[in-house]
Scaffold this motif. Structure first.
Motif, PDB file in Angstrom:
ATOM      1  N   GLY A   1       0.761  -1.215   0.114  1.00 16.89           N
ATOM      2  CA  GLY A   1      -0.049   0.106  -0.089  1.00 16.89           C
ATOM      3  C   GLY A   1       0.875   1.461   0.001  1.00 16.89           C
ATOM      4  O   GLY A   1       0.237   2.367   0.121  1.00 16.89           O
ATOM      5  N   ARG A   2       2.172   1.082  -0.156  1.00 15.72           N
ATOM      6  CA  ARG A   2       3.163   2.307   0.028  1.00 15.72           C
ATOM      7  C   ARG A   2       4.149   2.085  -1.111  1.00 15.72           C
ATOM      8  O   ARG A   2       4.277   0.784  -1.618  1.00 15.72           O
ATOM      9  N   ILE A   3       4.634   3.093  -1.617  1.00 10.45           N
ATOM     10  CA  ILE A   3       5.750   3.019  -2.477  1.00 10.45           C
ATOM     11  C   ILE A   3       7.169   2.726  -1.711  1.00 10.45           C
ATOM     12  O   ILE A   3       7.584   3.764  -1.113  1.00 10.45           O
ATOM     13  N   GLN A   4       7.599   1.533  -1.524  1.00 10.85           N
ATOM     14  CA  GLN A   4       8.836   1.326  -0.719  1.00 10.85           C
ATOM     15  C   GLN A   4       9.717   0.127  -1.527  1.00 10.85           C
ATOM     16  O   GLN A   4       9.460  -0.968  -1.113  1.00 10.85           O
ATOM     17  N   PRO A   5      10.310   0.569  -2.467  1.00 11.29           N
ATOM     18  CA  PRO A   5      11.067  -0.510  -3.452  1.00 11.29           C
ATOM     19  C   PRO A   5      11.693  -1.590  -2.588  1.00 11.29           C
ATOM     20  O   PRO A   5      11.817  -2.823  -3.472  1.00 11.29           O
ATOM     21  N   GLN A   6      12.140  -1.364  -1.626  1.00 12.33           N
ATOM     22  CA  GLN A   6      13.044  -2.173  -0.725  1.00 12.33           C
ATOM     23  C   GLN A   6      12.303  -3.634  -0.417  1.00 12.33           C
ATOM     24  O   GLN A   6      12.648  -4.386   0.098  1.00 12.33           O
TER      25      GLN A   6
ATOM     26  N   TYR B   1      13.478   8.153   0.175  1.00  7.12           N
ATOM     27  CA  TYR B   1      13.149   6.972   0.353  1.00  7.12           C
ATOM     28  C   TYR B   1      14.036   7.070   1.929  1.00  7.12           C
ATOM     29  O   TYR B   1      13.965   6.005   2.699  1.00  7.12           O
TER      30      TYR B   1
ATOM     31  N   THR C   1      15.210   3.486   3.765  1.00  8.91           N
ATOM     32  CA  THR C   1      14.191   2.322   4.063  1.00  8.91           C
ATOM     33  C   THR C   1      12.656   2.696   4.174  1.00  8.91           C
ATOM     34  O   THR C   1      11.956   2.095   4.387  1.00  8.91           O
ATOM     35  N   CYS C   2      12.659   4.010   4.004  1.00  6.52           N
ATOM     36  CA  CYS C   2      11.398   4.754   4.372  1.00  6.52           C
ATOM     37  C   CYS C   2      10.295   4.794   3.288  1.00  6.52           C
ATOM     38  O   CYS C   2       9.108   5.024   3.758  1.00  6.52           O
ATOM     39  N   GLY C   3      10.806   4.763   2.115  1.00  5.89           N
ATOM     40  CA  GLY C   3       9.658   4.605   0.957  1.00  5.89           C
ATOM     41  C   GLY C   3       9.025   6.065   0.931  1.00  5.89           C
ATOM     42  O   GLY C   3       9.457   7.164   1.304  1.00  5.89           O
ATOM     43  N   THR C   4       7.875   6.071   0.324  1.00  9.28           N
ATOM     44  CA  THR C   4       7.209   7.505   0.224  1.00  9.28           C
ATOM     45  C   THR C   4       5.542   7.223   0.579  1.00  9.28           C
ATOM     46  O   THR C   4       5.194   6.203  -0.040  1.00  9.28           O
ATOM     47  N   ASP C   5       5.058   8.106   1.203  1.00  6.67           N
ATOM     48  CA  ASP C   5       3.666   8.108   1.261  1.00  6.67           C
ATOM     49  C   ASP C   5       2.998   8.949   0.160  1.00  6.67           C
ATOM     50  O   ASP C   5       3.586   9.620  -0.415  1.00  6.67           O
TER      51      ASP C   5
END
Lengths: 132, 609
Positions: free
Chosen positions: A26-31, B104, B204-208
């Motif tokens: 539900g989030r963009i977090q490629p890792q 990120y 490691t935070c990604g994005t909202d």
């Protein structure tokens, strides 16, 4: 329907990794993506994702002591319920497609038949279509 | 719901080797991000009169609301600092992957302050900063430095670095990021002055996103527009997608506007052999994208070096095909590729160094300079590659040329300033002001020196407007500058706006951050930033006399078939400049009137002589 990966066509944009993480978390977090692209300039990249039928031996199944890796409708899948997080499948996969998430092994599950990554791939390096 | 900006940045003090988290103040948020944040922060925090290479200068590296998201063509990050090349405020951009990784890390950017005594690599893991010794990578080229970081410190770092030119504080040195370049304005020298060899980010935070559903819908709509453009045969972005940015070579040549032989000619007889299509057909080629970009205009080629070796590099890009190609009478695609690769190794802006070399070759031809052991001739690979290395090393004549074309002309004398093709010491981009009058006005009035990013290039080169006319050009240039500054708050790729209806920008901002802004307010933000930059430059000592093209543009008709002996009329050109100032609400000297600043809400930054 068969999932196909063609590194020759990949331009390394990474849209697949964003789409995958968005679909799965539900989030963009490629890792957290179940597909990743490793740059090998000037040559074509290594694409780490499950090859399904293109990996007929499925060494991950044999590596799992808990029978958590199973074939569902012809597709190799990891059962979240049965996985104990022993990580033995991770090095067994020739495509480095299995990662750990919340102490469970995870990999591509084709998003239940509509893979989010394929929809985002503009060069058809990833395809999902009927193959005889 | 959380939006796509983290509202926090990291302040890194290079002097003390420490860092702190800085929460973005409320009054910064309406500046959206990217160039808006950078320009406001730098204007608030440094005295414009400082030496750009002193420890008083700061580097503001930012991302925007769409960085690291699925919105196509938003890979770039932005750096604002005071330029050691131009003496102006500078905004400089690079694509690739570092922008997304900064996001990120859970931050909107970093601010570098002070200067280190020892050479350092900065490692940024989320919001944790580690200073480590740069000794193992000193003297290395940019790609080599960054490969070392990945191999020794972590493959998943996204990196930026300077090469030997930056270490030696060459004023046109660039900051590279995985073969993409923060090219203009000498950022490599600023990093060199702070003794920061490289920075690496891992997040490691990604994005909202404030509204995931709406954002996904907008992305799909925008992706369709971009993909449709890429599928059209005569769409410029479609051509970039198929052949890289060098696809435009044929068009500019056909319009007699390809700067050749230090801008004496407007056509180059070997332009076909250094075009994107030629490389695609004759060299190993791989298309490479920036983060999340469906256009994939980047190209990796393998080629032969002048000493018979084999290597590979990214590019050359279109602008380099001019600066290290036609401008130097270099029609050899291997030599061009090698020169381009050397700019990546030394870490130098390929535009300004090309113009500096073409200037030096003409100086030599006129007997103004010579160099022991090196012939200086147009079209000679030894001269081109040799001068490039000498500038990168600040060796021999290279030490003078490393100061930039305008400063070098001051030292060399003999009227050489007349043919140093620069504005504010920054080398011309490929387009010829004598052939494209509006583009020339954009070069002259740019707040960062001869800049093509905010010029009416498309309208002029395609013949949508008369390229030789002065009519209406001031209006076009002002609009271009304001619109592009607005989209640079989002750090959109410059090509994004070619296809995307402007209404999508406010919609994207709202879906990403929740911030409501109308399209008119968005344009006004661009104008506000333009004025804030102008005020900085006035306080830095730059006035109307600096908004001028070199004498060649007014005195020498362009030679070559198809270039119609075009030359600018000085008086008519000055009238156009005054018209432009008036449109901007500035006086004859280019000083913004108080009423204009009140209207834009930036009265506190007023400049009074």
């Amino acid at each position: 329907m068969q999932f196909r990966v063609d590194p020759e066509k990949c331009t390394e944009c990474g849209r697949c990794t964003m789409a995958c993480s968005l679909a799965k978390t539900g989030r963009i977090q490629p890792q957290e993506s179940r597909i990743s692209i490793v740059r090998c300039w000037p040559e074509v990249p290594e694409i780490k994702v499950c090859r399904f039928e293109d990996c007929p031996e499925h060494p991950c199944i044999e590596a799992c002591p808990f029978d958590a890796i199973i074939i569902v409708d012809g597709k190799v899948m990891i059962s979240d319920e049965l996985c104990r997080g022993c990580k033995l499948c991770v090095p067994a996969c020739p495509y480095k497609a299995i990662t750990m998430n919340n102490k469970k092994a995870v990999k591509c599950d084709l998003c239940g038949g509509k893979p989010a990554c394929v929809a985002e791939c503009v060069t058809s390096a990833l395809t999902y279509s009927g193959v005889k | 719901m959380a939006g796509s900006m983290y509202d926090r940045m990291i302040r890194i003090n290079c002097t003390s080797g420490t860092s702190t988290i800085w929460n973005v103040p409320e009054d910064l948020k309406p500046w959206i991000g990217g160039m808006g944040y950078g320009t406001k922060i730098l204007s608030d925090e440094i005295n414009p009169a400082i030496d750009a290479l002193s420890s008083d200068n700061k580097v503001v590296l930012t991302v925007g609301p769409l960085t690291g998201t699925t919105a196509p063509m938003h890979a770039q990050s932005c750096i604002v600092t005071k330029s050691p090349l131009t003496g102006t405020i500078l905004n400089s951009y690079a694509g690739g992957f570092v922008g997304a990784e900064i996001k990120y890390c859970g931050i909107d950017g970093v601010i570098l302050e002070g200067a280190s005594e020892e050479w350092k690599i900065l490692l940024i893991d989320d919001d944790k900063v580690t200073f480590m010794s740069a000794d193992p990578v000193m003297g290395m080229g940019t790609e080599e430095t960054e490969t070392w970081i990945k191999e020794n410190l972590g493959q998943d770092y996204k990196t930026m670095s300077i090469g030997r030119a930056g270490e030696k504080v060459v004023r046109m040195a660039a900051l590279f990021s995985e073969t993409r370049t923060f090219g203009r304005g000498g950022l490599g020298a600023v990093f060199g002055s702070k003794k920061i060899k490289a920075a690496a980010f891992r997040g490691t935070c990604g994005t909202d996103l404030a509204d995931v559903e709406e954002f996904t819908r907008l992305t799909a709509e925008n992706m369709k527009i971009v993909k449709d453009s890429c599928d059209q045969e005569y769409n410029l972005v479609g051509m970039f997608s198929r052949y890289g940015t060098g696809a435009g070579m044929g068009l500019i040549q056909s319009r007699g506007a390809l700067a050749t032989r230090n801008s004496q000619y407007g056509t180059f007889d070997k332009s076909n052999e250094i075009s994107g299509q030629y490389y695609e057909e004759n060299f190993y080629t791989r298309s490479i994208s920036c983060h999340g970009c469906p256009v994939h205009c980047g190209r990796i080629h393998k080629f032969s070096t002048n000493d018979g070796g084999k290597t590979w590099a990214r590019g050359p890009e279109y602008e380099t095909m001019y600066s290290l190609g036609s401008q130097l009478m270099n029609g050899d695609p291997d030599v061009l590729a090698e020169a381009n690769r050397l700019t990546e190794v030394y870490g130098i802006d390929s535009l300004t160094i090309g113009v500096t070399i073409s200037f030096a070759l003409e100086c030599a031809e006129k007997g103004l300079i010579e160099e022991d052991g090196l012939k200086l001739e147009f079209g000679n690979p030894e001269s081109i590659l040799g001068l490039l290395k000498k500038i990168g090393e600040r060796e021999g004549i290279g030490d003078i040329l490393a100061e930039g074309p305008e400063r070098a002309a001051e030292k060399i004398g003999g009227g050489s300033g007349d043919f140093a093709m620069q504005v504010k010491n920054s080398g011309f981009a490929a387009w010829m002001p004598r052939r494209m009058v509006g583009t020339g006005l954009a070069f002259a009035t740019s707040n960062r020196g001869a800049c093509h990013k905010r010029a009416p290039i498309g309208a002029e080169i395609t013949g949508q407007v008369d390229m030789l006319s002065y009519e209406g050009k001031a209006v076009m240039v002002k609009k271009n500058q304001d619109v592009v500054n607005a989209i640079f708050t989002l750090i959109s790729c410059r090509f994004h706006e070619f296809m995307t209806p402007h209404e999508m920008y406010p919609a994207f901002i709202k879906a990403a951050t929740g911030i409501e802004i109308s399209l008119d307010e968005f344009y006004t933000l661009g104008e506000r930033i333009w004025n804030l930059e102008k005020l900085f430059n006035l306080k830095a000592g730059l006035g109307r006399e600096h908004d001028i093209l070199p004498a060649r543009c007014y005195n020498e008709p362009v030679k070559g078939e198809g270039s119609e002996s075009s030359v600018l009329d000085y008086d008519r050109w000055q009238e156009m400049l005054t018209e432009y100032y008036t449109l901007r609400g500035w006086d004859y000297n280019g000083i913004p009137a108080r009423e204009k600043l009140v209207e834009l809400g930036i009265e506190e930054y007023i400049y009074e002589r």
